[in-house]
Design a protein around this motif. Structure first.
Motif, short mmCIF file in Angstrom:
data_model
loop_
_atom_site.label_atom_id
_atom_site.label_comp_id
_atom_site.label_asym_id
_atom_site.label_seq_id
_atom_site.Cartn_x
_atom_site.Cartn_y
_atom_site.Cartn_z
N LEU A 203 -3.85 -66.33 -70.65
CA LEU A 203 -4.20 -64.97 -70.27
C LEU A 203 -5.40 -64.98 -69.33
CD1 LEU A 203 -2.46 -64.63 -72.87
CD2 LEU A 203 -3.87 -62.64 -73.41
N ALA A 204 -6.38 -65.84 -69.62
CA ALA A 204 -7.56 -65.92 -68.76
C ALA A 204 -7.16 -66.39 -67.37
CB ALA A 204 -8.58 -66.87 -69.37
N ARG A 205 -6.22 -67.32 -67.28
CA ARG A 205 -5.78 -67.79 -65.96
C ARG A 205 -5.06 -66.69 -65.20
NH1 ARG A 205 -4.84 -72.60 -69.04
NH2 ARG A 205 -2.65 -72.10 -69.37
N ILE A 206 -4.24 -65.90 -65.90
CA ILE A 206 -3.52 -64.79 -65.25
C ILE A 206 -4.51 -63.77 -64.71
CG2 ILE A 206 -2.02 -62.82 -65.70
CD1 ILE A 206 -0.52 -64.66 -67.72
N LEU A 207 -5.47 -63.36 -65.53
CA LEU A 207 -6.42 -62.34 -65.11
C LEU A 207 -7.33 -62.85 -64.00
CD1 LEU A 207 -7.26 -60.98 -68.66
CD2 LEU A 207 -6.04 -59.73 -66.86
N SER A 208 -7.72 -64.10 -64.07
CA SER A 208 -8.55 -64.67 -63.01
C SER A 208 -7.79 -64.69 -61.69
CB SER A 208 -9.00 -66.07 -63.39
OG SER A 208 -9.86 -66.04 -64.52
N ALA A 209 -6.49 -64.99 -61.73
CA ALA A 209 -5.68 -65.00 -60.52
C ALA A 209 -5.55 -63.60 -59.92
CB ALA A 209 -4.30 -65.57 -60.82
N GLU A 210 -5.75 -62.58 -60.74
CA GLU A 210 -5.69 -61.19 -60.27
C GLU A 210 -7.05 -60.69 -59.78
OE1 GLU A 210 -4.13 -58.97 -63.55
OE2 GLU A 210 -2.18 -59.97 -63.49
N GLY A 211 -8.03 -61.58 -59.73
CA GLY A 211 -9.35 -61.20 -59.23
C GLY A 211 -10.31 -60.73 -60.28
N LEU A 212 -9.97 -60.87 -61.56
CA LEU A 212 -10.86 -60.50 -62.65
C LEU A 212 -11.42 -61.78 -63.26
CD1 LEU A 212 -8.73 -57.73 -64.40
CD2 LEU A 212 -10.88 -57.38 -63.17
N GLY A 213 -12.70 -62.04 -63.05
CA GLY A 213 -13.31 -63.21 -63.68
C GLY A 213 -13.15 -63.11 -65.18
N CYS A 214 -12.57 -64.14 -65.80
CA CYS A 214 -12.22 -64.05 -67.22
C CYS A 214 -12.52 -65.36 -67.92
CB CYS A 214 -10.73 -63.70 -67.36
SG CYS A 214 -10.19 -63.48 -69.08
N ARG A 215 -13.07 -65.25 -69.13
CA ARG A 215 -13.32 -66.42 -69.97
C ARG A 215 -12.83 -66.12 -71.39
NH1 ARG A 215 -17.55 -69.71 -67.77
NH2 ARG A 215 -17.26 -69.62 -65.50
N VAL A 216 -12.50 -67.18 -72.10
CA VAL A 216 -12.13 -67.10 -73.52
C VAL A 216 -13.27 -67.69 -74.33
CG1 VAL A 216 -10.44 -67.77 -75.27
CG2 VAL A 216 -9.70 -67.41 -72.89
N GLY A 217 -13.61 -67.07 -75.45
CA GLY A 217 -14.67 -67.62 -76.26
C GLY A 217 -14.82 -66.92 -77.59
#
Length: 234
Positions: A203-217
């Motif tokens: 999910l983080a990779r999908i959102l990051s590819a859409e221009g939303l910086g995303c991390r899991v933690g």
């Protein structure tokens, strides 16, 4: 960090924990901890000062020294509401950084928004969206605040939360905050087990590819990961 920065936090599943972690990390600065909606008061020793319905002079005096100052208007259920707009602007100018809870989720891990939500100050340098992975596998009616904002979910409230619904909630929050995507960060919280982390990583990779910086933690076990990430961008 730019002077007089505003960091707004929205979403669900760890907003208050994120705010407190950031406030503690910044406590060598003059930190205003407040809300544009509602927040639970943060009293000493977790703050240097708690001011309820403060006069301007008292609030500005409190913000003249380093530390966390939690301030707001008295609201129902023992919570604090938003400062008056003029006083909020004065306080932001007096603080080095303002941390603003800009959303409410009734302690559920995910949220959808009404048309008047969230209440993100337009001057925010960053909007952090928090989403709780504990929602995974739960019925939407038990895991998503205002789930009935989605007509399909309203018709079938027992449908289970999976990757698609977490992505839907995050994308909806990103649109609702009305800030450019470069000012938005997404923290997929409650990855408290290796299995949950592995589920959330795509999910983080999908959102990051859409221009939303995303991390899991996990704010329970590794709050420093969020702090280092957010503050490195400010």
């Amino acid at each position: 960090m730019e002077q007089h920065t505003i960091i707004s936090v929205i979403g669900a599943g760890g907003k208050t924990t994120a705010l407190l972690a950031l406030a503690r990390a910044l406590s060598d600065c003059r930190v205003l901890l407040t809300t544009s909606t509602h927040i639970c008061p943060v009293a000493p020793p977790d703050s240097r000062a708690l001011l309820i319905d403060p006069e301007a002079d008292a609030l500005l005096d409190a913000l003249a020294a380093p530390g966390i100052v939690c301030a707001g208007r008295a609201a129902s259920d023992g919570k604090l509401g938003a400062l008056a707009p003029g006083l909020f602007r004065q306080a932001v100018r007096a603080a080095d950084v303002t941390l603003c809870e800009a959303d409410g989720a009734h302690r559920l891990p995910l949220k959808l928004h009404r048309a008047d939500e969230p209440v993100v100050p337009l001057e925010s340098g960053l909007c952090l969206i928090v989403a709780g992975l504990s929602a995974w596998g739960q019925p939407v009616c038990e895991a998503v605040h205002r789930y009935d904002r989605n007509p399909d979910w309203a018709r079938d409230p027992e449908r289970r939360v999976g990757a698609d619904k977490i992505l839907y909630c995050v994308r909806e929050a990103a649109a609702a905050c009305r800030l450019p995507r470069e000012k938005v960060r997404v923290w997929l919280n409650q990855a408290d087990t290796p299995a949950l982390y592995a589920q959330a990583a795509p999910l983080a990779r999908i959102l990051s590819a859409e221009g939303l910086g995303c991390r899991v933690g996990s704010l329970r076990y590794e709050p420093a990961a969020l702090i280092d990430w957010v503050l490195s961008d400010m």
